[in-house]
Scaffold this active site. Structure first.
Site, PDB file in Angstrom:
ATOM      1  N   CYS A 167      -8.340  19.782   2.940  1.00  0.00           N
ATOM      2  CA  CYS A 167      -7.280  19.340   3.849  1.00  0.00           C
ATOM      3  C   CYS A 167      -7.515  19.836   5.273  1.00  0.00           C
ATOM      4  CB  CYS A 167      -5.930  19.813   3.318  1.00  0.00           C
ATOM      5  SG  CYS A 167      -4.593  19.668   4.488  1.00  0.00           S
ATOM      6  N   CYS A 216      -6.952  15.941   5.619  1.00  0.00           N
ATOM      7  CA  CYS A 216      -5.707  15.597   6.324  1.00  0.00           C
ATOM      8  C   CYS A 216      -5.720  15.964   7.808  1.00  0.00           C
ATOM      9  CB  CYS A 216      -4.510  16.313   5.706  1.00  0.00           C
ATOM     10  SG  CYS A 216      -4.674  16.759   3.980  1.00  0.00           S
ATOM     11  N   LYS A 241      -8.425  14.267  10.057  1.00  0.00           N
ATOM     12  CA  LYS A 241      -8.093  12.841   9.974  1.00  0.00           C
ATOM     13  C   LYS A 241      -6.887  12.505  10.863  1.00  0.00           C
ATOM     14  CE  LYS A 241      -5.073  11.442   7.428  1.00  0.00           C
ATOM     15  NZ  LYS A 241      -5.134  11.056   6.037  1.00  0.00           N
ATOM     16  N   TYR A 277      -7.662   4.710   0.540  1.00  0.00           N
ATOM     17  CA  TYR A 277      -7.023   5.089   1.798  1.00  0.00           C
ATOM     18  C   TYR A 277      -7.987   5.820   2.737  1.00  0.00           C
ATOM     19  CZ  TYR A 277      -5.964  10.054   0.764  1.00  0.00           C
ATOM     20  OH  TYR A 277      -6.042  11.401   0.519  1.00  0.00           O
ATOM     21  N   GLU A 322      -8.538   4.472   6.518  1.00  0.00           N
ATOM     22  CA  GLU A 322      -8.169   5.356   7.629  1.00  0.00           C
ATOM     23  C   GLU A 322      -9.360   5.610   8.554  1.00  0.00           C
ATOM     24  OE1 GLU A 322      -4.528   7.972   5.647  1.00  0.00           O
ATOM     25  OE2 GLU A 322      -6.543   8.823   5.657  1.00  0.00           O
ATOM     26  N   HIS A 336      20.445   4.881  16.228  1.00  0.00           N
ATOM     27  CA  HIS A 336      20.009   3.756  17.049  1.00  0.00           C
ATOM     28  C   HIS A 336      19.449   4.241  18.375  1.00  0.00           C
ATOM     29  CE1 HIS A 336      19.902  -0.436  18.078  1.00  0.00           C
ATOM     30  NE2 HIS A 336      20.474  -0.166  19.242  1.00  0.00           N
ATOM     31  N   GLU A 341      16.309   3.077  11.038  1.00  0.00           N
ATOM     32  CA  GLU A 341      17.665   2.563  10.786  1.00  0.00           C
ATOM     33  C   GLU A 341      17.649   1.223  10.065  1.00  0.00           C
ATOM     34  OE1 GLU A 341      20.134   1.293  14.148  1.00  0.00           O
ATOM     35  OE2 GLU A 341      18.333   1.061  15.368  1.00  0.00           O
TER      36      GLU A 341
HETATM   37  P1  FAD Z   1      -9.569  21.589  -1.988  1.00  0.00           P
HETATM   38  O1  FAD Z   1      -8.694  21.635  -0.807  1.00  0.00           O
HETATM   39  O2  FAD Z   1     -10.681  20.613  -2.003  1.00  0.00           O
HETATM   40  O3  FAD Z   1     -10.161  23.076  -2.164  1.00  0.00           O
HETATM   41  C1  FAD Z   1     -11.093  23.432  -3.130  1.00  0.00           C
HETATM   42  C2  FAD Z   1     -12.000  24.519  -2.577  1.00  0.00           C
HETATM   43  O4  FAD Z   1     -12.734  25.131  -3.635  1.00  0.00           O
HETATM   44  C3  FAD Z   1     -13.048  23.978  -1.621  1.00  0.00           C
HETATM   45  O5  FAD Z   1     -13.135  24.789  -0.474  1.00  0.00           O
HETATM   46  C4  FAD Z   1     -14.345  24.054  -2.434  1.00  0.00           C
HETATM   47  O6  FAD Z   1     -15.493  24.159  -1.644  1.00  0.00           O
HETATM   48  C5  FAD Z   1     -14.088  25.294  -3.248  1.00  0.00           C
HETATM   49  N1  FAD Z   1     -14.879  25.414  -4.492  1.00  0.00           N
HETATM   50  C6  FAD Z   1     -15.275  24.440  -5.326  1.00  0.00           C
HETATM   51  N2  FAD Z   1     -15.892  24.936  -6.404  1.00  0.00           N
HETATM   52  C7  FAD Z   1     -15.893  26.280  -6.250  1.00  0.00           C
HETATM   53  C8  FAD Z   1     -16.376  27.369  -7.050  1.00  0.00           C
HETATM   54  N3  FAD Z   1     -16.939  27.164  -8.237  1.00  0.00           N
HETATM   55  N4  FAD Z   1     -16.205  28.621  -6.563  1.00  0.00           N
HETATM   56  C9  FAD Z   1     -15.630  28.843  -5.382  1.00  0.00           C
HETATM   57  N5  FAD Z   1     -15.134  27.849  -4.605  1.00  0.00           N
HETATM   58  C10 FAD Z   1     -15.265  26.593  -5.038  1.00  0.00           C
HETATM   59  N6  FAD Z   1      -3.804  14.753   1.412  1.00  0.00           N
HETATM   60  C11 FAD Z   1      -2.595  14.631   1.981  1.00  0.00           C
HETATM   61  O7  FAD Z   1      -1.621  15.119   1.426  1.00  0.00           O
HETATM   62  N7  FAD Z   1      -2.420  13.996   3.179  1.00  0.00           N
HETATM   63  C12 FAD Z   1      -3.456  13.459   3.848  1.00  0.00           C
HETATM   64  O8  FAD Z   1      -3.271  12.895   4.925  1.00  0.00           O
HETATM   65  C13 FAD Z   1      -4.753  13.577   3.294  1.00  0.00           C
HETATM   66  N8  FAD Z   1      -5.815  13.080   3.940  1.00  0.00           N
HETATM   67  C14 FAD Z   1      -7.058  13.244   3.414  1.00  0.00           C
HETATM   68  C15 FAD Z   1      -8.131  12.735   4.114  1.00  0.00           C
HETATM   69  C16 FAD Z   1      -9.405  12.852   3.616  1.00  0.00           C
HETATM   70  C17 FAD Z   1     -10.571  12.315   4.416  1.00  0.00           C
HETATM   71  C18 FAD Z   1      -9.614  13.502   2.363  1.00  0.00           C
HETATM   72  C19 FAD Z   1     -10.987  13.648   1.799  1.00  0.00           C
HETATM   73  C20 FAD Z   1      -8.546  14.011   1.653  1.00  0.00           C
HETATM   74  C21 FAD Z   1      -7.251  13.887   2.174  1.00  0.00           C
HETATM   75  N9  FAD Z   1      -6.135  14.371   1.489  1.00  0.00           N
HETATM   76  C22 FAD Z   1      -4.893  14.233   2.047  1.00  0.00           C
HETATM   77  C23 FAD Z   1      -6.268  15.016   0.157  1.00  0.00           C
HETATM   78  C24 FAD Z   1      -6.213  16.533   0.270  1.00  0.00           C
HETATM   79  O9  FAD Z   1      -7.176  16.980   1.192  1.00  0.00           O
HETATM   80  C25 FAD Z   1      -6.463  17.134  -1.102  1.00  0.00           C
HETATM   81  O10 FAD Z   1      -5.537  16.592  -2.019  1.00  0.00           O
HETATM   82  C26 FAD Z   1      -6.293  18.655  -1.126  1.00  0.00           C
HETATM   83  O11 FAD Z   1      -7.151  19.272  -0.199  1.00  0.00           O
HETATM   84  C27 FAD Z   1      -6.569  19.189  -2.536  1.00  0.00           C
HETATM   85  O12 FAD Z   1      -6.479  20.578  -2.556  1.00  0.00           O
HETATM   86  P2  FAD Z   1      -7.210  21.430  -3.686  1.00  0.00           P
HETATM   87  O13 FAD Z   1      -6.709  22.824  -3.519  1.00  0.00           O
HETATM   88  O14 FAD Z   1      -7.063  20.780  -4.993  1.00  0.00           O
HETATM   89  O15 FAD Z   1      -8.764  21.344  -3.331  1.00  0.00           O
HETATM   90  P1  NA7 Z   2     -10.318   5.825  -4.008  1.00  0.00           P
HETATM   91  O1  NA7 Z   2      -8.876   5.642  -3.773  1.00  0.00           O
HETATM   92  O2  NA7 Z   2     -10.810   6.164  -5.356  1.00  0.00           O
HETATM   93  O3  NA7 Z   2     -11.050   4.515  -3.464  1.00  0.00           O
HETATM   94  C1  NA7 Z   2     -12.408   4.299  -3.625  1.00  0.00           C
HETATM   95  C2  NA7 Z   2     -12.771   2.944  -3.045  1.00  0.00           C
HETATM   96  O4  NA7 Z   2     -14.183   2.764  -3.138  1.00  0.00           O
HETATM   97  C3  NA7 Z   2     -12.134   1.800  -3.784  1.00  0.00           C
HETATM   98  O5  NA7 Z   2     -11.872   0.783  -2.854  1.00  0.00           O
HETATM   99  C4  NA7 Z   2     -13.254   1.397  -4.767  1.00  0.00           C
HETATM  100  O6  NA7 Z   2     -13.185   0.054  -5.123  1.00  0.00           O
HETATM  101  C5  NA7 Z   2     -14.481   1.637  -3.938  1.00  0.00           C
HETATM  102  N1  NA7 Z   2     -15.676   1.924  -4.718  1.00  0.00           N
HETATM  103  C6  NA7 Z   2     -15.791   2.817  -5.728  1.00  0.00           C
HETATM  104  N2  NA7 Z   2     -17.060   2.869  -6.173  1.00  0.00           N
HETATM  105  C7  NA7 Z   2     -17.755   1.988  -5.430  1.00  0.00           C
HETATM  106  C8  NA7 Z   2     -19.114   1.594  -5.403  1.00  0.00           C
HETATM  107  N3  NA7 Z   2     -20.001   2.136  -6.239  1.00  0.00           N
HETATM  108  N4  NA7 Z   2     -19.497   0.666  -4.496  1.00  0.00           N
HETATM  109  C9  NA7 Z   2     -18.599   0.134  -3.657  1.00  0.00           C
HETATM  110  N5  NA7 Z   2     -17.300   0.471  -3.618  1.00  0.00           N
HETATM  111  C10 NA7 Z   2     -16.886   1.387  -4.501  1.00  0.00           C
HETATM  112  O7  NA7 Z   2     -10.918   6.968  -3.072  1.00  0.00           O
HETATM  113  P2  NA7 Z   2     -10.554   7.544  -1.639  1.00  0.00           P
HETATM  114  O8  NA7 Z   2     -11.741   8.352  -1.250  1.00  0.00           O
HETATM  115  O9  NA7 Z   2     -10.089   6.524  -0.695  1.00  0.00           O
HETATM  116  O10 NA7 Z   2      -9.342   8.493  -1.946  1.00  0.00           O
HETATM  117  C11 NA7 Z   2      -9.592   9.739  -2.566  1.00  0.00           C
HETATM  118  C12 NA7 Z   2      -8.552  10.040  -3.565  1.00  0.00           C
HETATM  119  O11 NA7 Z   2      -7.301  10.169  -2.974  1.00  0.00           O
HETATM  120  C13 NA7 Z   2      -8.432   8.988  -4.635  1.00  0.00           C
HETATM  121  O12 NA7 Z   2      -9.086   9.402  -5.793  1.00  0.00           O
HETATM  122  C14 NA7 Z   2      -6.942   8.786  -4.832  1.00  0.00           C
HETATM  123  O13 NA7 Z   2      -6.498   9.273  -6.077  1.00  0.00           O
HETATM  124  C15 NA7 Z   2      -6.293   9.569  -3.744  1.00  0.00           C
HETATM  125  P3  NA7 Z   2     -12.465  -0.469  -6.505  1.00  0.00           P
HETATM  126  O14 NA7 Z   2     -11.012  -0.610  -6.189  1.00  0.00           O
HETATM  127  O15 NA7 Z   2     -12.731   0.573  -7.559  1.00  0.00           O
HETATM  128  O16 NA7 Z   2     -13.136  -1.760  -6.778  1.00  0.00           O
END
Ligand code: FAD
Ligand code: NA7
Length: 486
Positions: free
Chosen positions: A53, A58, A61, A195, A199, A462, A467
């Site tokens: 995040c 998040c 982004k 998403y 985004e 408003h 609203e």
């Molecule tokens: P993470 O935050 O991924 O943390 C896991 C940590 O563990 C990482 O630092 C990893 O490197 C570390 N790790 C892994 N394996 C090991 C190990 N064996 N030993 C030690 N460390 C390890 N969520 C929202 O709510 N709003 C948003 O707008 C949003 N935007 C997003 C945009 C993008 C591009 C992405 C990719 C995700 C977004 N998310 C958003 C999702 C959000 O970031 C995740 O749901 C959230 O970070 C999950 O938290 P977590 O604690 O499960 O894992």
């Molecule tokens: P998502 O929501 O899993 O979306 C992945 C997208 O990529 C989706 O449109 C898939 O299409 C597409 N997709 C998956 N595999 C392929 C391959 N091999 N080639 C082309 N396109 C593919 O992932 P996000 O990263 O946007 O979000 C991350 C997580 O946040 C997600 O797991 C949600 O739970 C919330 P599809 O619809 O499968 O045809």
């Protein structure tokens, strides 16, 4: 402590869920250690403590989204009478990346100070199971070390997937790289229409680049279909290109350094190719279970995710999992945080409160944002039957859209409700400015049993866009035109 283990709690993963759980546990006197380690991406990107995040999710982004909205606002400002002299307004990508990264580094620093103050021990290594109570890691000096824990919480999150096609990891990047990318992205192919893909394409467009989204099947699988199609239409209108029903076949680097992407349209069965400066995979994420040696602990997984019960316990009673690594739950930061915190309270403060994963609101940060809470229209029809639901909807024109004459066509809201009684609200959907801010409060109302009757008895603020929810009047069933008169 007089506990027979080195620690009361060891947390694997210092992201949203892990840190929340660790910090909450020390509040109740637990002796806690948290591992966090980031493996560099194939392109070499790495980052500090705090998880997805803060570093590659998040936060960066939202900052890039804001940068892109400000670009649009500069043009609107002219209509409001601002003299914007430079007609060729362009962002400075390097400066933007630096500002974003500076902010992230300050958050990393605050996180480390906070852990030290709260006396959560932090180890910057990969932790892996040796047996159900023992974790092993490699110290900075290269020495192997083991420690034992009464409870273990796995919060390792996930990382972006790469397709298994030639050139994918060599030449492609992901959301793990884009927010610190040194080069201007230029003409970018975004593969994936979840998403994250949408985004990224949207902020790149807003920053003046030229993104194309490759869609394998549908956009935003899992979200309300009508709203998702609106978003895609809005993106198309803003000049984002779509390659529909298309899959990538290979990426090659040409002599001039540009990337040649070969692909196939699966509907027409025709092959095509195009040249891009950047290819960004946004095809979903995989859970980081592979480094954990879960077999040694006997923890059950499903694909790359961990199976937990309603208490976040795995099949091994003292091992828990929270956040993105758990199977079948929303992958969102506030979900990881609240479930981590509630788990710590149950483990160390005698609490019995469980995490409620229903009706979690979420937002897609496209230029006009899409935010929703509760059921999609399809889900409500499937669960309740079409005859038992009433769908209210309206297009609306935000006041601030009039002067710059912005299109209303995609400002739209929808309330899915029960057809009878006070008409309990099942789902709210909104596309428009600051949608996340609008839906957050309604999410609390929905959790408290919000009805259409209550909404209509609520006095609006408003002039706002929120609203509109207090003025619901047109049902889909009536067939009346939901577009505003002016
Ligand atoms: P993470 O935050 O991924 O943390 C896991 C940590 O563990 C990482 O630092 C990893 O490197 C570390 N790790 C892994 N394996 C090991 C190990 N064996 N030993 C030690 N460390 C390890 N969520 C929202 O709510 N709003 C948003 O707008 C949003 N935007 C997003 C945009 C993008 C591009 C992405 C990719 C995700 C977004 N998310 C958003 C999702 C959000 O970031 C995740 O749901 C959230 O970070 C999950 O938290 P977590 O604690 O499960 O894992
Ligand atoms: P998502 O929501 O899993 O979306 C992945 C997208 O990529 C989706 O449109 C898939 O299409 C597409 N997709 C998956 N595999 C392929 C391959 N091999 N080639 C082309 N396109 C593919 O992932 P996000 O990263 O946007 O979000 C991350 C997580 O946040 C997600 O797991 C949600 O739970 C919330 P599809 O619809 O499968 O045809």
């Amino acid at each position: 402590s007089n506990c027979k283990y080195d620690y009361d709690l060891v947390v694997l993963g210092g992201g949203s869920g892990g840190l929340a759980c660790a910090k909450e546990a020390v509040e109740y006197g637990a002796h806690v250690l948290c591992f966090d380690f980031v493996k560099p991406t194939p392109a070499g990107t790495k980052w500090g403590v705090g998880g997805t995040c803060v570093n590659v999710g998040c936060i960066p982004k939202k900052l890039m989204h804001q940068a892109s909205l400000l670009g649009e606002a500069v043009h609107e400002a002219v209509a409001y009478g601002w003299n914007v002299n430079d007609q060729n307004i362009k962002p400075d990508w390097k400066k933007l990346v630096k500002s974003v990264q500076d902010h992230i580094k300050s958050v990393n620093w605050v996180t480390r100070v906070d852990l030290r103050d709260k006396k959560v021990e932090y180890v910057n290594s990969i932790g892996r199971f040796v047996d159900p109570h023992t974790i092993e890691y490699i110290q900075k000096q290269g020495e192997r070390k083991q420690l034992t824990a009464k409870y273990v919480v796995v919060a390792v999150g996930g990382r972006p997937r790469y397709p298994s096609i030639p050139g994918a990891t060599e030449f492609g990047i992901t959301s793990d790289d884009i927010f610190s990318y040194e080069k201007e992205p230029g003409r970018t192919l975004v593969v994936g229409a979840g998403y994250v893909g949408l985004e990224c394409a949207c902020f790149l467009k807003g920053l003046g680049y030229d993104p194309t989204v490759m869609v394998r099947s549908i956009v935003l699988r899992g979200f309300d279909r009508q709203m998702s199609e609106f978003l895609a239409a809005m993106m198309l209108e803003r000049g984002i290109r779509f390659l529909n029903t298309t899959i990538p076949l290979a990426v090659e680097r040409r002599a001039d350094g540009k990337l040649l992407v070969k692909y196939q349209n699966t509907t027409t069965k025709t092959d095509g190719s195009d040249v891009f400066d950047t290819v960004l995979w946004a095809i979903g994420r995989k859970g980081l279970t592979e480094d954990l040696n879960l077999g040694a602990a006997g923890v059950q997984t499903y694909n790359d995710k961990i199976i937990v019960d309603h208490t976040e316990a795995t099949n091994v009673p003292h091992i828990f999992a929270v956040g993105d690594i758990i199977y079948g739950r929303p992958e969102l930061t506030p979900v990881a945080i609240l479930s981590g915190r509630l788990l710590a309270r149950r483990l160390f403060a005698g609490s019995t409160q469980l995490m409620d994963y229903t009706d979690v609101a979420t937002t897609v940060f496209t230029p006009l944002e899409y935010s929703c809470v509760g059921m999609s229209e399809e889900m409500a029809i499937e669960k309740m039957g079409a005859e038992n639901i009433e769908v209210f909807h309206a297009y609306y024109k935000p006041t601030e859209f009039f002067i710059p004459q912005k299109s209303v066509r995609h400002c739209y809201l929808k309330a899915v409700a029960e057809v009878s009684g006070d008409q309990k609200i099942l789902g709210l959907h909104y596309i428009g400015p600051v949608a996340g801010e609008v839906i957050q409060g309604f999410a609390a109302a929905l959790k408290s049993g919000l009805t259409v009757k209550t909404l209509l008895n609520t006095v609006g603020i408003h002039p706002t866009t929120a609203e509109e929810f207090t003025r619901l009047s047109i049902t889909k069933r009536s067939g009346r035109d939901p577009t505003p008169a002016s």
